[in-house]
Design a protein around this motif. Structure first.
Motif, PDB file in Angstrom:
ATOM      1  N   PRO A  89      13.897  55.064 -28.221  1.00 51.07           N
ATOM      2  CA  PRO A  89      13.382  53.923 -27.457  1.00 51.07           C
ATOM      3  C   PRO A  89      13.613  54.100 -25.950  1.00 51.07           C
ATOM      4  O   PRO A  89      12.732  53.794 -25.133  1.00 51.07           O
ATOM      5  CB  PRO A  89      14.206  52.740 -27.990  1.00 51.07           C
ATOM      6  N   GLU A  90      14.788  54.607 -25.571  1.00 52.76           N
ATOM      7  CA  GLU A  90      15.129  54.802 -24.152  1.00 52.76           C
ATOM      8  C   GLU A  90      14.119  55.710 -23.451  1.00 52.76           C
ATOM      9  O   GLU A  90      13.820  55.533 -22.270  1.00 52.76           O
ATOM     10  CB  GLU A  90      16.527  55.420 -24.014  1.00 52.76           C
ATOM     11  N   THR A  91      13.601  56.699 -24.202  1.00 55.77           N
ATOM     12  CA  THR A  91      12.617  57.614 -23.621  1.00 55.77           C
ATOM     13  C   THR A  91      11.362  56.847 -23.218  1.00 55.77           C
ATOM     14  O   THR A  91      10.724  57.147 -22.204  1.00 55.77           O
ATOM     15  CB  THR A  91      12.294  58.744 -24.621  1.00 55.77           C
ATOM     16  N   GLY A  92      11.016  55.822 -24.012  1.00 53.07           N
ATOM     17  CA  GLY A  92       9.856  54.991 -23.671  1.00 53.07           C
ATOM     18  C   GLY A  92      10.060  54.292 -22.338  1.00 53.07           C
ATOM     19  O   GLY A  92       9.174  54.263 -21.482  1.00 53.07           O
ATOM     20  N   LEU A  93      11.255  53.775 -22.132  1.00 51.44           N
ATOM     21  CA  LEU A  93      11.554  53.057 -20.885  1.00 51.44           C
ATOM     22  C   LEU A  93      11.533  54.012 -19.683  1.00 51.44           C
ATOM     23  O   LEU A  93      10.944  53.709 -18.638  1.00 51.44           O
ATOM     24  CB  LEU A  93      12.913  52.364 -21.009  1.00 51.44           C
ATOM     25  N   LEU A  94      12.158  55.182 -19.860  1.00 55.72           N
ATOM     26  CA  LEU A  94      12.180  56.142 -18.749  1.00 55.72           C
ATOM     27  C   LEU A  94      10.758  56.573 -18.409  1.00 55.72           C
ATOM     28  O   LEU A  94      10.393  56.722 -17.242  1.00 55.72           O
ATOM     29  CB  LEU A  94      13.027  57.365 -19.106  1.00 55.72           C
ATOM     30  N   LYS A  95       9.938  56.735 -19.461  1.00 58.32           N
ATOM     31  CA  LYS A  95       8.571  57.209 -19.246  1.00 58.32           C
ATOM     32  C   LYS A  95       7.712  56.157 -18.536  1.00 58.32           C
ATOM     33  O   LYS A  95       6.931  56.495 -17.643  1.00 58.32           O
ATOM     34  CB  LYS A  95       7.963  57.584 -20.595  1.00 58.32           C
ATOM     35  N   ILE A  96       7.888  54.909 -18.884  1.00 56.07           N
ATOM     36  CA  ILE A  96       7.042  53.895 -18.227  1.00 56.07           C
ATOM     37  C   ILE A  96       7.447  53.754 -16.756  1.00 56.07           C
ATOM     38  O   ILE A  96       6.606  53.586 -15.865  1.00 56.07           O
ATOM     39  CB  ILE A  96       7.046  52.524 -18.956  1.00 56.07           C
ATOM     40  N   ARG A  97       8.759  53.866 -16.463  1.00 55.15           N
ATOM     41  CA  ARG A  97       9.197  53.825 -15.065  1.00 55.15           C
ATOM     42  C   ARG A  97       8.547  54.965 -14.282  1.00 55.15           C
ATOM     43  O   ARG A  97       8.097  54.779 -13.143  1.00 55.15           O
ATOM     44  CB  ARG A  97      10.721  53.952 -14.993  1.00 55.15           C
ATOM     45  N   LYS A  98       8.524  56.141 -14.892  1.00 52.67           N
ATOM     46  CA  LYS A  98       7.957  57.319 -14.227  1.00 52.67           C
ATOM     47  C   LYS A  98       6.446  57.167 -14.073  1.00 52.67           C
ATOM     48  O   LYS A  98       5.892  57.390 -12.992  1.00 52.67           O
ATOM     49  CB  LYS A  98       8.292  58.562 -15.070  1.00 52.67           C
ATOM     50  N   LEU A 106      15.855  47.112  -7.860  1.00 55.72           N
ATOM     51  CA  LEU A 106      16.684  46.146  -7.140  1.00 55.72           C
ATOM     52  C   LEU A 106      17.472  45.309  -8.131  1.00 55.72           C
ATOM     53  O   LEU A 106      16.889  44.623  -8.974  1.00 55.72           O
ATOM     54  CB  LEU A 106      15.814  45.213  -6.288  1.00 55.72           C
ATOM     55  N   ARG A 107      18.803  45.388  -8.025  1.00 51.23           N
ATOM     56  CA  ARG A 107      19.653  44.654  -8.961  1.00 51.23           C
ATOM     57  C   ARG A 107      20.631  43.757  -8.197  1.00 51.23           C
ATOM     58  O   ARG A 107      21.713  44.194  -7.809  1.00 51.23           O
ATOM     59  CB  ARG A 107      20.406  45.631  -9.865  1.00 51.23           C
ATOM     60  N   PRO A 108      20.249  42.517  -7.965  1.00 51.42           N
ATOM     61  CA  PRO A 108      21.133  41.605  -7.246  1.00 51.42           C
ATOM     62  C   PRO A 108      22.282  41.132  -8.142  1.00 51.42           C
ATOM     63  O   PRO A 108      22.082  40.942  -9.345  1.00 51.42           O
ATOM     64  CB  PRO A 108      20.237  40.419  -6.877  1.00 51.42           C
ATOM     65  N   VAL A 134      20.531  48.798  -4.816  1.00 48.99           N
ATOM     66  CA  VAL A 134      19.224  49.442  -4.769  1.00 48.99           C
ATOM     67  C   VAL A 134      19.393  50.813  -5.420  1.00 48.99           C
ATOM     68  O   VAL A 134      19.959  51.727  -4.836  1.00 48.99           O
ATOM     69  CB  VAL A 134      18.713  49.571  -3.319  1.00 48.99           C
ATOM     70  N   ARG A 135      18.937  50.881  -6.647  1.00 49.86           N
ATOM     71  CA  ARG A 135      19.138  52.085  -7.463  1.00 49.86           C
ATOM     72  C   ARG A 135      17.859  52.913  -7.504  1.00 49.86           C
ATOM     73  O   ARG A 135      16.796  52.387  -7.855  1.00 49.86           O
ATOM     74  CB  ARG A 135      19.531  51.643  -8.881  1.00 49.86           C
ATOM     75  N   GLU A 136      17.960  54.203  -7.171  1.00 44.66           N
ATOM     76  CA  GLU A 136      16.808  55.096  -7.304  1.00 44.66           C
ATOM     77  C   GLU A 136      16.531  55.237  -8.800  1.00 44.66           C
ATOM     78  O   GLU A 136      17.444  55.441  -9.592  1.00 44.66           O
ATOM     79  CB  GLU A 136      17.129  56.459  -6.667  1.00 44.66           C
ATOM     80  N   ILE A 141      19.520  62.831 -12.124  1.00 42.80           N
ATOM     81  CA  ILE A 141      19.881  63.560 -13.342  1.00 42.80           C
ATOM     82  C   ILE A 141      19.115  63.071 -14.569  1.00 42.80           C
ATOM     83  O   ILE A 141      18.990  63.778 -15.565  1.00 42.80           O
ATOM     84  CB  ILE A 141      21.414  63.479 -13.572  1.00 42.80           C
ATOM     85  N   TYR A 142      18.554  61.870 -14.519  1.00 48.70           N
ATOM     86  CA  TYR A 142      17.768  61.374 -15.660  1.00 48.70           C
ATOM     87  C   TYR A 142      16.512  62.215 -15.889  1.00 48.70           C
ATOM     88  O   TYR A 142      15.994  62.258 -16.995  1.00 48.70           O
ATOM     89  CB  TYR A 142      17.320  59.931 -15.404  1.00 48.70           C
ATOM     90  N   PHE A 143      15.991  62.791 -14.809  1.00 45.75           N
ATOM     91  CA  PHE A 143      14.698  63.469 -14.920  1.00 45.75           C
ATOM     92  C   PHE A 143      14.756  64.946 -14.537  1.00 45.75           C
ATOM     93  O   PHE A 143      13.775  65.657 -14.693  1.00 45.75           O
ATOM     94  CB  PHE A 143      13.651  62.759 -14.037  1.00 45.75           C
ATOM     95  N   GLY A 243      23.822  54.378  -9.861  1.00 46.83           N
ATOM     96  CA  GLY A 243      23.327  52.994  -9.816  1.00 46.83           C
ATOM     97  C   GLY A 243      23.353  52.340 -11.187  1.00 46.83           C
ATOM     98  O   GLY A 243      23.592  51.136 -11.307  1.00 46.83           O
ATOM     99  N   ASP A 244      23.102  53.120 -12.217  1.00 45.66           N
ATOM    100  CA  ASP A 244      23.175  52.590 -13.580  1.00 45.66           C
ATOM    101  C   ASP A 244      24.589  52.085 -13.852  1.00 45.66           C
ATOM    102  O   ASP A 244      24.798  50.966 -14.330  1.00 45.66           O
ATOM    103  CB  ASP A 244      22.798  53.703 -14.573  1.00 45.66           C
ATOM    104  N   ILE A 245      25.554  52.911 -13.521  1.00 49.91           N
ATOM    105  CA  ILE A 245      26.952  52.580 -13.820  1.00 49.91           C
ATOM    106  C   ILE A 245      27.447  51.433 -12.924  1.00 49.91           C
ATOM    107  O   ILE A 245      28.015  50.452 -13.398  1.00 49.91           O
ATOM    108  CB  ILE A 245      27.843  53.833 -13.632  1.00 49.91           C
ATOM    109  N   TYR A 272       9.660  44.042 -14.212  1.00 49.50           N
ATOM    110  CA  TYR A 272      10.772  43.097 -14.052  1.00 49.50           C
ATOM    111  C   TYR A 272      11.516  43.005 -15.373  1.00 49.50           C
ATOM    112  O   TYR A 272      10.897  42.845 -16.421  1.00 49.50           O
ATOM    113  CB  TYR A 272      10.227  41.726 -13.616  1.00 49.50           C
ATOM    114  N   GLU A 273      12.830  43.144 -15.298  1.00 50.02           N
ATOM    115  CA  GLU A 273      13.610  43.151 -16.539  1.00 50.02           C
ATOM    116  C   GLU A 273      15.047  42.712 -16.282  1.00 50.02           C
ATOM    117  O   GLU A 273      15.596  42.940 -15.212  1.00 50.02           O
ATOM    118  CB  GLU A 273      13.619  44.567 -17.149  1.00 50.02           C
ATOM    119  N   PRO A 274      15.652  42.095 -17.322  1.00 45.21           N
ATOM    120  CA  PRO A 274      17.090  41.803 -17.210  1.00 45.21           C
ATOM    121  C   PRO A 274      17.849  43.124 -17.202  1.00 45.21           C
ATOM    122  O   PRO A 274      17.345  44.110 -17.748  1.00 45.21           O
ATOM    123  CB  PRO A 274      17.381  41.028 -18.506  1.00 45.21           C
TER     124      PRO A 274
END
Ligand code: IPM
Ligand code: MN
Length: 353
Positions: A89-98, A106-108, A134-136, A141-143, A243-245, A272-274
């Motif tokens: 499932p995570e691959t789907g998320l990474l792929k749609i971002r790309k 942006l994570r306030p 502000v996370r790239e 390393i993800y890609f 930024g993830d961490i 947009y996502e939680p």
């Protein structure tokens, strides 16, 4: 009347429940503010693997590109944990971002006074924390290539190009201009070449923003400073994995990860996502906190649809509910007057619009 097309990706776990509540609130606010929203649902994640055999069907990418914005819940679950990388499932998320080129995440993270006690930090340290990570999001390393593994070796590559660093740095400086005028860039330049380029490039970009103060921190130190002196931070700019961490770490300062919204912006598209995940352990029990998703919907109104007033109305409704002691289970111990399930929390916030 203005009509916006929203692609809904509910995903897995608590995803469908929290998206339904955000839609409820969006409908309330659009009726008040005189614009129309057209919602179309698309599959991504484990549910897409089950239905179509892939975590990100082409129809989802096309639907997202044909919409004004994407509102996304969460993906993943035990059931799909051991699938090969291309089916995760995570691959789907990474792929749609790309695919959508949403490079700026942006994570306030702000501590609400009403929930000060929910913060694990001492109130004098937590009170007034208001920062933006502000996370790239589409590099690092993800890609990076090469990557791979065999039985005895696994490897990934952390790579950033100068243009990638420049564009995310610009987002950080522009954001700081609208906030308190400070950027903290986080890297590991004492060890990594990629971080040395990061630091040099951010420093160069800073020359175009003389009104913004720039500081650099190593990521280990930044992790410590986030819990010892979080008020020093305004905008934090960093690469994908740091930024993830750090954004998970920053979220706990606020008392619950269930409160934190995010926007992933590119030149053409936005998601947009939680920031929390699919929480399979509580899925389907009507106890998830829908606020992070509802606040993500507010960010969507602000950044993609330019409906500032509607965004403010949602944020005010959330604040007023918290102020009145309306809580979900995750924050129930702190000043709760009424503890609601996911659905009732959505209804409560919608009714305050
Ligand atoms: C996030 C998540 C994702 C990430 C995972 C699910 C791929 O943790 O959005 O923070 O690491 O980016
Ligand atoms: Mn994460």
């Amino acid at each position: 009347m203005k009509n916006y097309k929203i692609a809904l990706i509910k995903g897995d776990g608590i995803g469908p429940e929290i998206i339904d509540e955000a839609v409820k609130v969006l409908k309330a606010v659009s009726a008040k503010c005189g614009f129309a929203l057209e919602f179309n649902e698309y599959l991504m994640g484990g549910c897409a693997v089950d239905a179509c055999g892939v975590p990100l069907p082409d129809a989802t990418i096309e639907g997202a590109k044909a919409s004004d914005a994407v509102l996304f819940g969460a993906i993943g679950g035990y059931k799909w944990d051991n699938l090969p990388r291309e089916l995760k499932p995570e691959t789907g998320l990474l792929k749609i971002r790309k695919e959508l080129g949403t490079y700026a995440n942006l994570r306030p993270a702000a501590v609400y006074d009403e929930l000060l006690e929910a913060s694990p930090l001492k109130p004098e340290i937590a009170k007034g924390v208001d920062l933006l990570i502000v996370r790239e999001l589409t590099g690092g390393i993800y890609f990076g290539e090469p990557r791979g593994r065999d039985e005895n070796r696994g490897y990934n590559t952390m790579v950033y190009t100068k243009p990638e660093i420049e564009r995310i740095a610009k987002v950080a400086f522009e954001s700081a201009r609208k906030r308190r005028g400070k950027v903290t860039s986080v890297d590991k330049a004492n060890v990594l070449e990629v971080s040395q380029l990061w630091r040099e490039t951010v420093t160069e970009v800073a020359k175009n923003y003389p009104d913004v103060t720039l500081e650099h921190l190593y990521v280990d130190n930044a992790a410590m400073q986030l819990v010892t002196n979080p008020k020093q931070f305004d905008v934090v700019v960093t690469g994908n994995i740091f930024g993830d961490i750090l954004s998970d770490e920053a979220s706990v300062l606020t008392g619950s990860i269930g409160l934190l919204a995010s926007a992933s912006l590119g030149d053409k598209y936005a998601i947009y996502e939680p920031i929390h995940g699919s929480a399979p352990d509580i899925a389907g029990q009507d106890i998830a906190n829908p606020i992070a998703t509802i606040l993500s919907a507010a960010m969507m109104l602000r950044f993609s649809l330019n409906e500032e007033k509607a965004a403010d109305m949602i944020e005010d409704a959330v604040k007023s509910a918290l102020k009145d002691g309306i809580r979900t289970k995750d924050t129930a111990r702190f000043g709760a007057i009424k503890v609601l399930g996911c659905k009732d929390m959505g209804t409560e916030i919608a009714s305050r619009i």
